[in-house]
Design an enzyme around this catalytic site. Sequence first.
Site, PDB file in Angstrom:
ATOM      1  N   HIS A 205     -10.053   8.977   9.678  1.00  0.00           N
ATOM      2  CA  HIS A 205      -8.798   9.227  10.406  1.00  0.00           C
ATOM      3  C   HIS A 205      -8.194  10.592  10.096  1.00  0.00           C
ATOM      4  CE1 HIS A 205      -7.090   7.942   6.545  1.00  0.00           C
ATOM      5  NE2 HIS A 205      -6.017   8.621   6.885  1.00  0.00           N
TER       6      HIS A 205
HETATM    7  C1  UD1 Z   1      -0.784   9.426   7.797  1.00  0.00           C
HETATM    8  C2  UD1 Z   1      -0.765  10.328   6.562  1.00  0.00           C
HETATM    9  C3  UD1 Z   1      -2.085  10.201   5.830  1.00  0.00           C
HETATM   10  C4  UD1 Z   1      -2.457   8.757   5.559  1.00  0.00           C
HETATM   11  C5  UD1 Z   1      -2.433   7.990   6.862  1.00  0.00           C
HETATM   12  C6  UD1 Z   1      -2.782   6.544   6.690  1.00  0.00           C
HETATM   13  C7  UD1 Z   1       0.545  12.402   6.844  1.00  0.00           C
HETATM   14  C8  UD1 Z   1       0.465  13.863   7.040  1.00  0.00           C
HETATM   15  N1  UD1 Z   1      -0.619  11.730   6.928  1.00  0.00           N
HETATM   16  O1  UD1 Z   1      -1.762   9.963   8.683  1.00  0.00           O
HETATM   17  O2  UD1 Z   1      -1.984  10.881   4.595  1.00  0.00           O
HETATM   18  O3  UD1 Z   1      -3.746   8.695   4.993  1.00  0.00           O
HETATM   19  O4  UD1 Z   1      -1.113   8.113   7.416  1.00  0.00           O
HETATM   20  O5  UD1 Z   1      -2.965   5.955   7.913  1.00  0.00           O
HETATM   21  O6  UD1 Z   1       1.612  11.880   6.609  1.00  0.00           O
HETATM   22  N2  UD1 Z   1      -0.317   6.245  15.491  1.00  0.00           N
HETATM   23  C9  UD1 Z   1      -0.182   5.092  16.216  1.00  0.00           C
HETATM   24  N3  UD1 Z   1       0.483   4.058  15.647  1.00  0.00           N
HETATM   25  C10 UD1 Z   1       1.051   4.128  14.425  1.00  0.00           C
HETATM   26  C11 UD1 Z   1       0.915   5.325  13.696  1.00  0.00           C
HETATM   27  C12 UD1 Z   1       0.225   6.368  14.248  1.00  0.00           C
HETATM   28  O7  UD1 Z   1      -0.680   4.979  17.334  1.00  0.00           O
HETATM   29  O8  UD1 Z   1       1.640   3.137  13.964  1.00  0.00           O
HETATM   30  C13 UD1 Z   1      -1.107   7.371  16.055  1.00  0.00           C
HETATM   31  C14 UD1 Z   1      -0.282   8.354  16.866  1.00  0.00           C
HETATM   32  O9  UD1 Z   1      -1.063   8.837  17.884  1.00  0.00           O
HETATM   33  C15 UD1 Z   1      -0.025   9.445  15.876  1.00  0.00           C
HETATM   34  C16 UD1 Z   1      -1.314   9.452  15.058  1.00  0.00           C
HETATM   35  O10 UD1 Z   1      -1.715   8.095  14.997  1.00  0.00           O
HETATM   36  O11 UD1 Z   1       0.241  10.664  16.483  1.00  0.00           O
HETATM   37  C17 UD1 Z   1      -1.171  10.014  13.695  1.00  0.00           C
HETATM   38  O12 UD1 Z   1      -0.155   9.359  12.961  1.00  0.00           O
HETATM   39  P1  UD1 Z   1       0.596  10.143  11.775  1.00  0.00           P
HETATM   40  O13 UD1 Z   1       1.619   9.273  11.183  1.00  0.00           O
HETATM   41  O14 UD1 Z   1       1.040  11.481  12.255  1.00  0.00           O
HETATM   42  O15 UD1 Z   1      -0.538  10.439  10.738  1.00  0.00           O
HETATM   43  P2  UD1 Z   1      -1.783   9.571  10.221  1.00  0.00           P
HETATM   44  O16 UD1 Z   1      -3.007  10.162  10.800  1.00  0.00           O
HETATM   45  O17 UD1 Z   1      -1.555   8.106  10.395  1.00  0.00           O
END
Ligand code: UD1
Length: 369
Positions: A205
């Site tokens: 991820h």
């Molecule tokens: C975040 C953390 C990472 C951790 C990971 C665990 C940061 C910079 N990164 O990354 O260190 O390992 O969480 O999962 O804080 N999305 C959904 N539903 C959700 C959450 C996210 O659809 O509930 C999708 C969205 O498209 C979003 C993308 O995932 O833009 C990324 O989510 P984000 O919270 O920005 O970062 P993670 O990749 O989850």
Amino acid sequence: MKVTLILGARPQIIKSAPFIHLASKDKQISLSIIHTGQHYDYEMTKIFFKELNLPEPAANLNVGSGTHAQQTAKIMLRLEKLLQKQKPDMVIVPGDTNSTLAGALTAVKLHIPVAHIEAGARSYDMHMPEEINRRLTDHCSTLLFTPTENCTQNLLKEGIDKTKIHQTGDTMYDVLLQQLPKAEKTQILEQLGLTPKTYALLTTHRPENVDNPENLKNITEAILRLNQLTIIFPAHPRTQKQLQKTKLYKKLEKQDHIKIIKPIGYHETVKLIKNAALILTDSGGMQKEAFWLKTPCVTLREKTEWPETVKLGANHLVGVNKQKIIETTGEILEKGDKITEKLKNTPNPFGDGEASRKILGVIKSFPKE
Ligand code: UD1
């Protein structure tokens, strides 16, 4: 003592669980949990509160997804108001996500002491958002709780005052020991039709892997070739979206040996890691979980913040080089039982499973201004 714990992303909920249980029972502590809303899907947040039996957060900032600046800034704006009302004696931030950094920055600017759980981890790769978050959080924290000796040394090298550093061990190890019996009881192997040690668990991820079409293609092509074993692939929402965009999803779905599933809970993940022949991951936390559960790990990154696991021979850094992924996986499968035996006798540099208790002790003895 009024203590506010800030979390928002999946791994933060898991690594905070034992501390929340202890602090909630402690008469000297009044604990308030603030959820930033960084993660919001059921499978990314609520499921962990449910299975780890955690109390509802006092507030949810509902910041959702966005660019790094948007997410961090939104958390800060909304959190500042709340902290000004709550006036806690200390703010605790676990891990290295945007919620960690935003929480630490907001608190320190309000002159509220910050305690960082999982301090001192370094991958020395500033392309990782987590590396930036970790470094900045450490440098504005008053109490730094390190999981390993290596993390302690990293902080000392950066000139952090040694009186601020407390090497407690890793709270992720605490939670693993506490939850293993429940993990064992899950039926995930039966549900997926798996027998122990005949499958690999894959998770990816990291933006540098899944948002980069070339890297995602390399990982995908490697697993398409690894058809000597079943590959279970719980896909993070970010990964699902990218795979669908690039049409790789359809390609993977057609393969008999690959099973793409939704993100799963903590107990099921632990059970899957424990019984896997190996894991393929770019997650920080899963490198450690594989190490504790004696399952070989192939890490889809060039660098790791957990070099302890590599030095001890349990973890193999292969990056996203297709050939390397295939070869290393093949070598591990060939060695099989020999590796399991070796991992059984490996020392654990991550403490004794009592990190959360030690952290609470230090926080309670922190002088109130
Ligand atoms: C975040 C953390 C990472 C951790 C990971 C665990 C940061 C910079 N990164 O990354 O260190 O390992 O969480 O999962 O804080 N999305 C959904 N539903 C959700 C959450 C996210 O659809 O509930 C999708 C969205 O498209 C979003 C993308 O995932 O833009 C990324 O989510 P984000 O919270 O920005 O970062 P993670 O990749 O989850």
